[in-house]
Scaffold this active site. Structure first.
Site, short mmCIF file in Angstrom:
data_model
loop_
_atom_site.label_atom_id
_atom_site.label_comp_id
_atom_site.label_asym_id
_atom_site.label_seq_id
_atom_site.Cartn_x
_atom_site.Cartn_y
_atom_site.Cartn_z
N LYS A 10 0.86 -1.21 0.00
CA LYS A 10 0.00 0.00 0.00
C LYS A 10 0.88 1.24 0.00
CE LYS A 10 0.79 1.46 4.44
NZ LYS A 10 1.61 2.60 4.76
N ASP A 136 -2.29 -1.91 10.48
CA ASP A 136 -2.53 -1.84 9.03
C ASP A 136 -3.16 -3.12 8.46
OD1 ASP A 136 -1.56 0.71 8.77
OD2 ASP A 136 0.45 0.10 8.11
P1 ATP Z 1 4.04 -0.50 7.86
O1 ATP Z 1 3.95 0.26 6.58
O2 ATP Z 1 2.78 -1.32 8.18
O3 ATP Z 1 4.56 0.28 9.03
P2 ATP Z 1 6.51 -1.56 6.93
O4 ATP Z 1 6.30 -1.72 5.45
O5 ATP Z 1 7.21 -0.32 7.35
O6 ATP Z 1 5.12 -1.66 7.65
P3 ATP Z 1 7.28 -4.33 7.16
O7 ATP Z 1 7.85 -4.61 5.82
O8 ATP Z 1 5.94 -4.87 7.45
O9 ATP Z 1 7.32 -2.76 7.49
O10 ATP Z 1 8.35 -4.87 8.20
C1 ATP Z 1 8.62 -4.31 9.46
C2 ATP Z 1 9.33 -5.37 10.33
O11 ATP Z 1 8.40 -6.42 10.59
C3 ATP Z 1 10.49 -6.04 9.63
O12 ATP Z 1 11.69 -5.43 10.00
C4 ATP Z 1 10.43 -7.51 10.05
O13 ATP Z 1 11.35 -7.80 11.07
C5 ATP Z 1 9.04 -7.68 10.64
N1 ATP Z 1 8.18 -8.63 9.89
C6 ATP Z 1 7.32 -9.48 10.44
N2 ATP Z 1 6.65 -10.19 9.51
C7 ATP Z 1 7.11 -9.80 8.32
C8 ATP Z 1 6.80 -10.17 6.97
N3 ATP Z 1 5.90 -11.12 6.70
N4 ATP Z 1 7.43 -9.52 5.99
C9 ATP Z 1 8.33 -8.56 6.27
N5 ATP Z 1 8.68 -8.18 7.51
C10 ATP Z 1 8.08 -8.79 8.54
#
Ligand code: ATP
Length: 291
Positions: A10, A136
């Site tokens: 997203k 989210d």
């Molecule tokens: P958001 O936009 O919801 O804040 P994000 O895109 O910034 O999320 P994610 O890619 O979801 O961040 O990853 C954040 C942390 O979550 C990672 O550093 C990882 O350790 C952990 N994590 C847990 N499950 C997953 C997954 N399925 N894929 C990626 N990271 C994951």
């Protein structure tokens, strides 16, 4: 028995923080929409009572820290499921990027296991469960385009925005969402006009959509991580119609209507940044198994 699910990323067209609640969470108001950049999740039933996570990406945890694991555990515990599952995550969405990759994996796991284990939950029930995993996840269960309120779990569906290209660029730094929120000063912040964005989407008004983009976390992250500001400037210089940081960053995205300009921005950015993608807005929610 196997199911393949698509878990799309997203972007935030708007992200506003209204106040800090007594429970420590921030009250937010944000408009999110899916883009055509997706992880693939393969769910395979196991006779043994276990949850197995397989991924080739070294940044993706393969244990209970994984949000897809937490989604499977939640369903197993709540509905006394005795069989196990192997969850293979083919990671395409950059990790810790502000693109909700982990949340989308969790949502796809909830939806896929609801079918695989024949639990029979509605989308609303799955979204409610998703909120227990992360703010989210509810949006990711519905997908498409929506206004999210509360701590992000109260979802009002919106029609698809006018379609366009989205160039995404993620600098090679990790951003701590907690640190960004800690540095956010609520007094005197420049709130995005969420109502104007909703109007723009409803009226299919691309110019107004570009003009109404805003993210209150952007100035905080730009100050903490100057690389993000540089990428934003480059994207503007190469001619994106509107440029914004997604979530708490560090991914920056540009909206672009014309193909030739998309190529210019995409190629220009590749000189500065390793992870650059040119994709379309998805608009509608997906969520049915792909195989
Ligand atoms: P958001 O936009 O919801 O804040 P994000 O895109 O910034 O999320 P994610 O890619 O979801 O961040 O990853 C954040 C942390 O979550 C990672 O550093 C990882 O350790 C952990 N994590 C847990 N499950 C997953 C997954 N399925 N894929 C990626 N990271 C994951």
């Amino acid at each position: 028995m196997k199911i393949m699910m698509k878990a799309p990323a997203k972007i935030n067209l708007t992200l506003d923080v209204l106040n800090k609640r007594p429970d420590g969470f921030h009250e937010v108001e944000m408009i999110m929409t899916n883009v055509d950049l997706a992880d693939r999740i393969e769910l395979e039933m196991l006779p043994k009572d276990e949850i197995r996570i397989l991924s080739h990406n070294r940044f993706v945890p393969d244990d209970s820290r994984n949000l897809a694991y937490q989604a499977a555990k939640l369903l197993k515990d709540r509905y006394q499921i005795k069989s196990g599952v192997s969850i293979t995550i083919e990671k395409v969405i950059p990790v810790a990027a502000g693109l909700a990759g982990g949340s989308s994996d969790a949502a796809a796991t909830l939806k896929g296991l609801n079918r695989l284990w024949d639990i029979g939950l509605s989308l609303d029930e799955l979204a409610e469960l998703g909120a227990e995993i992360g703010s989210d996840v509810s949006f990711c269960v519905y997908g498409g385009t929506a206004l999210a309120k509360g701590r992000g779990e109260k979802i009002q569906k919106l029609p698809p925005p006018p379609n366009c290209w989205v160039v995404l660029a993620k600098p090679t730094i990790g951003v701590s969402t907690a640190e960004v929120y800690k540095n956010l000063k609520l007094q005197g912040i420049n709130h995005p006009d969420t109502a104007a964005m909703i109007e723009a989407i409803k009226n299919q008004d691309y110019e107004q959509m570009c003009a109404s983009m805003g993210n209150v976390l952007e100035s905080v992250t730009l100050k903490l991580y100057p690389e993000v500001a540089q990428i934003k400037e480059q994207m503007e210089r190469f001619g994106a119609d509107a440029v914004l940081m997604s979530g708490s960053g560090p991914t920056v995205f540009g909206l672009i209507q014309h193909d030739s300009r998309m190529h210019r921005v995409y190629n220009g950015l590749r000189g500065f940044c390793e992870q650059v993608y040119a994709v379309r807005l998805l608009g509608e929610g997906e969520g049915e198994p792909i195989a």
